[in-house]
Write a protein that holds these residues in place. Structure first.
Motif, mmCIF file in Angstrom:
data_model
loop_
_atom_site.group_PDB
_atom_site.id
_atom_site.type_symbol
_atom_site.label_atom_id
_atom_site.label_comp_id
_atom_site.label_asym_id
_atom_site.label_seq_id
_atom_site.Cartn_x
_atom_site.Cartn_y
_atom_site.Cartn_z
ATOM 1 N N LEU A 81 47.211 24.611 36.945
ATOM 2 C CA LEU A 81 46.394 25.535 37.737
ATOM 3 C C LEU A 81 47.061 25.852 39.077
ATOM 4 O O LEU A 81 47.075 27.009 39.514
ATOM 5 N N ALA A 82 47.626 24.833 39.713
ATOM 6 C CA ALA A 82 48.325 25.059 40.981
ATOM 7 C C ALA A 82 49.522 25.980 40.776
ATOM 8 O O ALA A 82 49.814 26.830 41.615
ATOM 9 N N LEU A 83 50.208 25.815 39.660
ATOM 10 C CA LEU A 83 51.367 26.656 39.379
ATOM 11 C C LEU A 83 50.979 28.103 39.109
ATOM 12 O O LEU A 83 51.807 28.999 39.242
ATOM 13 N N ILE A 84 49.741 28.336 38.761
ATOM 14 C CA ILE A 84 49.272 29.711 38.572
ATOM 15 C C ILE A 84 48.813 30.301 39.910
ATOM 16 O O ILE A 84 49.119 31.444 40.234
ATOM 17 N N VAL A 85 48.110 29.512 40.718
ATOM 18 C CA VAL A 85 47.550 30.006 41.977
ATOM 19 C C VAL A 85 48.646 30.334 42.997
ATOM 20 O O VAL A 85 48.596 31.385 43.649
ATOM 21 N N LEU A 86 49.632 29.477 43.147
ATOM 22 C CA LEU A 86 50.658 29.692 44.173
ATOM 23 C C LEU A 86 51.461 30.982 43.962
ATOM 24 O O LEU A 86 51.661 31.737 44.922
ATOM 25 N N PRO A 87 51.915 31.291 42.756
ATOM 26 C CA PRO A 87 52.604 32.574 42.584
ATOM 27 C C PRO A 87 51.705 33.787 42.819
ATOM 28 O O PRO A 87 52.170 34.826 43.285
ATOM 29 N N VAL A 88 50.427 33.662 42.515
ATOM 30 C CA VAL A 88 49.500 34.766 42.779
ATOM 31 C C VAL A 88 49.411 35.019 44.283
ATOM 32 O O VAL A 88 49.443 36.173 44.731
ATOM 33 N N ILE A 89 49.348 33.957 45.068
ATOM 34 C CA ILE A 89 49.321 34.104 46.523
ATOM 35 C C ILE A 89 50.619 34.741 47.006
ATOM 36 O O ILE A 89 50.610 35.638 47.863
ATOM 37 N N ALA A 90 51.745 34.292 46.464
ATOM 38 C CA ALA A 90 53.041 34.862 46.845
ATOM 39 C C ALA A 90 53.116 36.349 46.489
ATOM 40 O O ALA A 90 53.608 37.165 47.273
ATOM 41 N N ALA A 91 52.631 36.712 45.320
ATOM 42 C CA ALA A 91 52.648 38.116 44.893
ATOM 43 C C ALA A 91 51.765 38.959 45.808
ATOM 44 O O ALA A 91 52.134 40.074 46.191
ATOM 45 N N TRP A 92 50.603 38.430 46.180
ATOM 46 C CA TRP A 92 49.716 39.149 47.090
ATOM 47 C C TRP A 92 50.402 39.377 48.437
ATOM 48 O O TRP A 92 50.344 40.481 48.993
ATOM 49 N N ALA A 93 51.052 38.347 48.966
ATOM 50 C CA ALA A 93 51.726 38.470 50.262
ATOM 51 C C ALA A 93 52.863 39.486 50.183
ATOM 52 O O ALA A 93 53.046 40.296 51.104
ATOM 53 N N LEU A 94 53.631 39.455 49.101
ATOM 54 C CA LEU A 94 54.720 40.414 48.949
ATOM 55 C C LEU A 94 54.173 41.831 48.832
ATOM 56 O O LEU A 94 54.687 42.764 49.457
#
Length: 146
Positions: free
Chosen positions: A41-54
């Motif tokens: 779950l953490a591995l899914i949430v962190l890239p989503v946050i990164a994609a949002w920031a980008l």
């Protein structure tokens, strides 16, 4: 490398990262172990946050460049701040010219043009954080004006 090419490269690398990490996350969650599921779950949430920031940064870049082009077309982009041979503004001249841009933005708080010019003056003076804030305000004001 131009900033646009850099942003595209970062977006492509982020997409690759999201795919690879997403696959690993699925593998972790497929084990059924509570700790592995949590890691998945953490591995899914962190890239989503990164994609949002980008995405947010790319959107800021696109919108700010559109305002810069519009201001340039109107003939209001020239700040009259001398530049070094490298093209970077002379910091002392930018610091001396800055109060005029601040006063113009305070005199016309609803003018996206004044706020964009203030953001450019902040950038020339080396204050990137305030420059981004002023440009964000200019974007907001211009969108409200439309």
């Amino acid at each position: 490398m131009t900033s646009k090419a850099g942003a595209i490269l970062m977006a492509v690398l982020l997409a690759l990262y999201v795919v690879l990490v997403g696959w690993r996350a699925v593998q972790f969650m497929a084990t059924g172990e509570p700790v592995a599921v949590g890691i998945g779950l953490a591995l899914i949430v962190l890239p989503v946050i990164a994609a949002w920031a980008l995405w947010r940064e790319i959107l800021f870049g696109v919108r700010s460049q559109a305002l810069m082009r519009r201001l340039e077309d109107e003939g209001g982009l020239e700040l009259e701040i001398p530049v070094k041979p490298s093209g970077r503004p002379e910091r002392s001249a930018a610091d001396a010219a800055f109060p005029a841009f601040r006063d113009a933005a305070e005199a016309a708080p609803d003018s996206w043009r004044a706020w964009l010019r203030l953001g450019l003056a902040y950038d020339a003076a080396g204050d990137r954080r305030r420059a981004r804030g002023a440009v964000r305000r200019a974007i907001t004001l211009e969108r409200a004006e439309r």
